[in-house]
Motif scaffolding. Sequence first.
Motif, PDB file in Angstrom:
ATOM      1  N   UNK A 201       0.839  -1.141   0.025  1.00 53.58           N
ATOM      2  CA  UNK A 201      -0.095   0.078  -0.101  1.00 53.58           C
ATOM      3  C   UNK A 201       0.808   1.351  -0.006  1.00 53.58           C
ATOM      4  N   UNK A 202       0.934   2.119  -0.799  1.00 49.80           N
ATOM      5  CA  UNK A 202       1.584   3.385  -1.022  1.00 49.80           C
ATOM      6  C   UNK A 202       0.361   4.426  -1.096  1.00 49.80           C
ATOM      7  N   UNK A 203       0.833   5.691  -0.365  1.00 49.91           N
ATOM      8  CA  UNK A 203      -0.192   6.738  -0.172  1.00 49.91           C
ATOM      9  C   UNK A 203       0.610   8.139  -0.675  1.00 49.91           C
ATOM     10  N   UNK A 204      -0.367   8.598  -1.670  1.00 51.33           N
ATOM     11  CA  UNK A 204      -0.001   9.847  -2.422  1.00 51.33           C
ATOM     12  C   UNK A 204      -0.475  11.029  -1.746  1.00 51.33           C
ATOM     13  N   UNK A 205      -1.575  10.994  -1.336  1.00 51.22           N
ATOM     14  CA  UNK A 205      -2.160  12.184  -0.685  1.00 51.22           C
ATOM     15  C   UNK A 205      -2.896  11.763   0.651  1.00 51.22           C
ATOM     16  N   UNK A 206      -2.501  12.357   1.637  1.00 49.80           N
ATOM     17  CA  UNK A 206      -3.370  12.456   2.976  1.00 49.80           C
ATOM     18  C   UNK A 206      -2.951  11.079   3.715  1.00 49.80           C
ATOM     19  N   UNK A 207      -3.951  10.394   4.102  1.00 44.17           N
ATOM     20  CA  UNK A 207      -3.583   9.071   4.888  1.00 44.17           C
ATOM     21  C   UNK A 207      -4.317   8.023   4.638  1.00 44.17           C
ATOM     22  N   UNK A 208      -3.962   6.752   4.966  1.00 44.73           N
ATOM     23  CA  UNK A 208      -4.541   5.577   4.772  1.00 44.73           C
ATOM     24  C   UNK A 208      -4.269   4.731   5.999  1.00 44.73           C
ATOM     25  N   UNK A 209      -5.185   4.101   6.759  1.00 45.65           N
ATOM     26  CA  UNK A 209      -5.226   3.026   7.728  1.00 45.65           C
ATOM     27  C   UNK A 209      -5.155   1.547   7.009  1.00 45.65           C
ATOM     28  N   UNK A 210      -3.997   1.037   7.317  1.00 44.52           N
ATOM     29  CA  UNK A 210      -3.792  -0.476   6.806  1.00 44.52           C
ATOM     30  C   UNK A 210      -3.917  -1.482   7.949  1.00 44.52           C
ATOM     31  N   UNK A 211      -4.714  -2.323   7.630  1.00 45.36           N
ATOM     32  CA  UNK A 211      -4.854  -3.468   8.561  1.00 45.36           C
ATOM     33  C   UNK A 211      -4.739  -4.760   7.997  1.00 45.36           C
ATOM     34  N   UNK A 212      -3.726  -5.547   8.742  1.00 45.29           N
ATOM     35  CA  UNK A 212      -3.200  -6.935   7.912  1.00 45.29           C
ATOM     36  C   UNK A 212      -4.055  -8.003   8.666  1.00 45.29           C
ATOM     37  N   UNK A 213      -4.073  -9.283   7.984  1.00 50.00           N
ATOM     38  CA  UNK A 213      -5.051 -10.371   8.810  1.00 50.00           C
ATOM     39  C   UNK A 213      -4.621 -10.768  10.147  1.00 50.00           C
ATOM     40  N   UNK A 214      -3.369 -10.251  10.642  1.00 50.20           N
ATOM     41  CA  UNK A 214      -3.120 -10.457  12.043  1.00 50.20           C
ATOM     42  C   UNK A 214      -3.864  -9.513  12.767  1.00 50.20           C
ATOM     43  N   UNK A 215      -4.296  -8.395  12.336  1.00 52.87           N
ATOM     44  CA  UNK A 215      -5.201  -7.348  13.145  1.00 52.87           C
ATOM     45  C   UNK A 215      -4.165  -6.374  13.423  1.00 52.87           C
ATOM     46  N   UNK A 216      -3.058  -6.285  13.201  1.00 51.76           N
ATOM     47  CA  UNK A 216      -1.837  -5.173  13.502  1.00 51.76           C
ATOM     48  C   UNK A 216      -2.437  -4.171  12.337  1.00 51.76           C
ATOM     49  N   UNK A 217      -2.466  -2.767  12.741  1.00 52.83           N
ATOM     50  CA  UNK A 217      -2.836  -1.695  12.095  1.00 52.83           C
ATOM     51  C   UNK A 217      -1.469  -0.673  11.867  1.00 52.83           C
ATOM     52  N   UNK A 218      -1.469  -0.150  10.697  1.00 58.21           N
ATOM     53  CA  UNK A 218      -0.538   0.886  10.400  1.00 58.21           C
ATOM     54  C   UNK A 218      -1.007   2.173   9.737  1.00 58.21           C
ATOM     55  N   UNK A 219      -0.894   3.246  10.267  1.00 58.77           N
ATOM     56  CA  UNK A 219      -1.311   4.499   9.670  1.00 58.77           C
ATOM     57  C   UNK A 219      -0.406   5.008   8.936  1.00 58.77           C
ATOM     58  N   UNK A 220      -0.630   5.264   7.642  1.00 62.52           N
ATOM     59  CA  UNK A 220       0.136   5.769   6.469  1.00 62.52           C
ATOM     60  C   UNK A 220       0.085   7.035   6.426  1.00 62.52           C
ATOM     61  N   UNK A 221       1.217   8.159   5.969  1.00 64.80           N
ATOM     62  CA  UNK A 221       1.142   9.272   5.717  1.00 64.80           C
ATOM     63  C   UNK A 221       1.328   9.468   4.090  1.00 64.80           C
ATOM     64  N   UNK A 222       1.550  10.480   3.809  1.00 67.05           N
ATOM     65  CA  UNK A 222       1.608  10.859   2.400  1.00 67.05           C
ATOM     66  C   UNK A 222       3.104  10.693   1.994  1.00 67.05           C
ATOM     67  N   UNK A 223       3.397   9.709   1.039  1.00 67.04           N
ATOM     68  CA  UNK A 223       5.040   9.478   0.515  1.00 67.04           C
ATOM     69  C   UNK A 223       5.253   8.263   1.553  1.00 67.04           C
ATOM     70  N   UNK A 224       4.383   7.429   2.077  1.00 64.55           N
ATOM     71  CA  UNK A 224       4.871   6.369   2.714  1.00 64.55           C
ATOM     72  C   UNK A 224       4.077   5.061   2.044  1.00 64.55           C
ATOM     73  N   UNK A 225       4.924   3.871   2.344  1.00 66.99           N
ATOM     74  CA  UNK A 225       4.691   2.568   1.733  1.00 66.99           C
ATOM     75  C   UNK A 225       4.800   1.733   2.834  1.00 66.99           C
ATOM     76  N   UNK A 226       3.989   0.456   2.854  1.00 62.13           N
ATOM     77  CA  UNK A 226       4.160  -0.477   3.819  1.00 62.13           C
ATOM     78  C   UNK A 226       3.659  -1.664   3.059  1.00 62.13           C
ATOM     79  N   UNK A 227       4.649  -3.081   3.217  1.00 68.52           N
ATOM     80  CA  UNK A 227       4.504  -4.298   2.629  1.00 68.52           C
ATOM     81  C   UNK A 227       3.601  -5.080   3.877  1.00 68.52           C
ATOM     82  N   UNK A 228       2.735  -5.741   3.508  1.00 76.02           N
ATOM     83  CA  UNK A 228       1.854  -6.778   4.413  1.00 76.02           C
ATOM     84  C   UNK A 228       1.880  -7.831   3.929  1.00 76.02           C
ATOM     85  N   UNK A 229       2.393  -9.088   4.976  1.00 78.91           N
ATOM     86  CA  UNK A 229       2.472 -10.435   4.364  1.00 78.91           C
ATOM     87  C   UNK A 229       1.501 -11.204   5.622  1.00 78.91           C
ATOM     88  N   UNK A 230       1.508 -12.450   5.467  1.00 78.92           N
ATOM     89  CA  UNK A 230       0.699 -13.132   6.386  1.00 78.92           C
ATOM     90  C   UNK A 230       1.239 -13.076   7.934  1.00 78.92           C
TER      91      UNK A 230
END
Length: 322
Positions: A201-230
């Motif tokens: 998941x990559x954010x270009x503007x503002x923010x995105x809340x990312x949640x994986x199958x494990x339930x752990x959440x990450x709040x991404x800001x502009x210009x940030x990326x996260x990879x989520x696996x099992x």
Amino acid sequence: MKAQVDGVKRMADEAGAWWVKLDGGGLSPQQRSAFEAWLAADPAHRQAFARVERLWGELDALRPSIPPAAASPRNVPPPTPVRKPRPSPSWRWPGLAAALALAVLAGTDPLVDWRADYQAAAGETRLFELPDGSKVQLNSRSALALHDRPDARELELLAGEAWFQVAPDPARPFRVLADGVSATALGTAFEVRRGDDKVEVTVFEHRVAVRGATGVAVDLGEGQRVSVSTRGPGPVERVDPALAGAWRRGLLVFQDEPLGEVVARLNRARRGRILLADPGLADRRVSGVFHTAPPLAAVDALERSLGLRSTRLGEWLVLIHH
């Protein structure tokens, strides 16, 4: 999730069974009434049947007897059927087997085709406007399903990569699902890519809340990326938005990435397949900017930069080797 997939497969089987009955002719009035009742029972039935028509030919003689579609809550028109020559009954099933074999060789997934509301074929990107006014651009070999509800706008990325520009609607959150990962928009523009073993998941503007199958959440800001696996989300990375979204301009950008990943991305961006003759080549590191057209320009560049060679059967099959 399994129940949903089973439901889609069951619906596809029912649509195929009705197609065979209608194509064979001679339906009784009771059978025709039963078919019309099946169509009316769920808008998804009509979409499933339209997909069968698209794949295996239009029912010209029967179309006047099929009742017009009611307004679908998805507001997605059924695909326009592709007119194909009618095979004779003795050749129908061999033809079906050949078509499925071609689909496998082309790297397509029939189940994804059944479920998708929006798709981009190999070698193309497509821009769509969603019913709520949001926009989505699909990368090559990508597919998206729409699960619109009164209280939420929910989409599922079935394959590939998609960029979203979200129309504001605080009462209905905008959420993208992909292989057990959810990305909920807290702003306007972001991208989701579904890989073999992770979702990015990559954010270009503002923010995105990312949640994986494990339930752990990450709040991404502009210009940030996260990879989520099992195993859950990995570390948050800083990215250059101009480089991260380069595929929307017909470019692929790699920064010290393994050749195996580069080949996988190139295969998604074009028709045909690129293969590595030696599995050990997959670990070679690659950095560069590649145009997705012409189709084999990237292979030429890889040969020059890594000192490799290739054997080619036209543009469809390329074997990279020492």
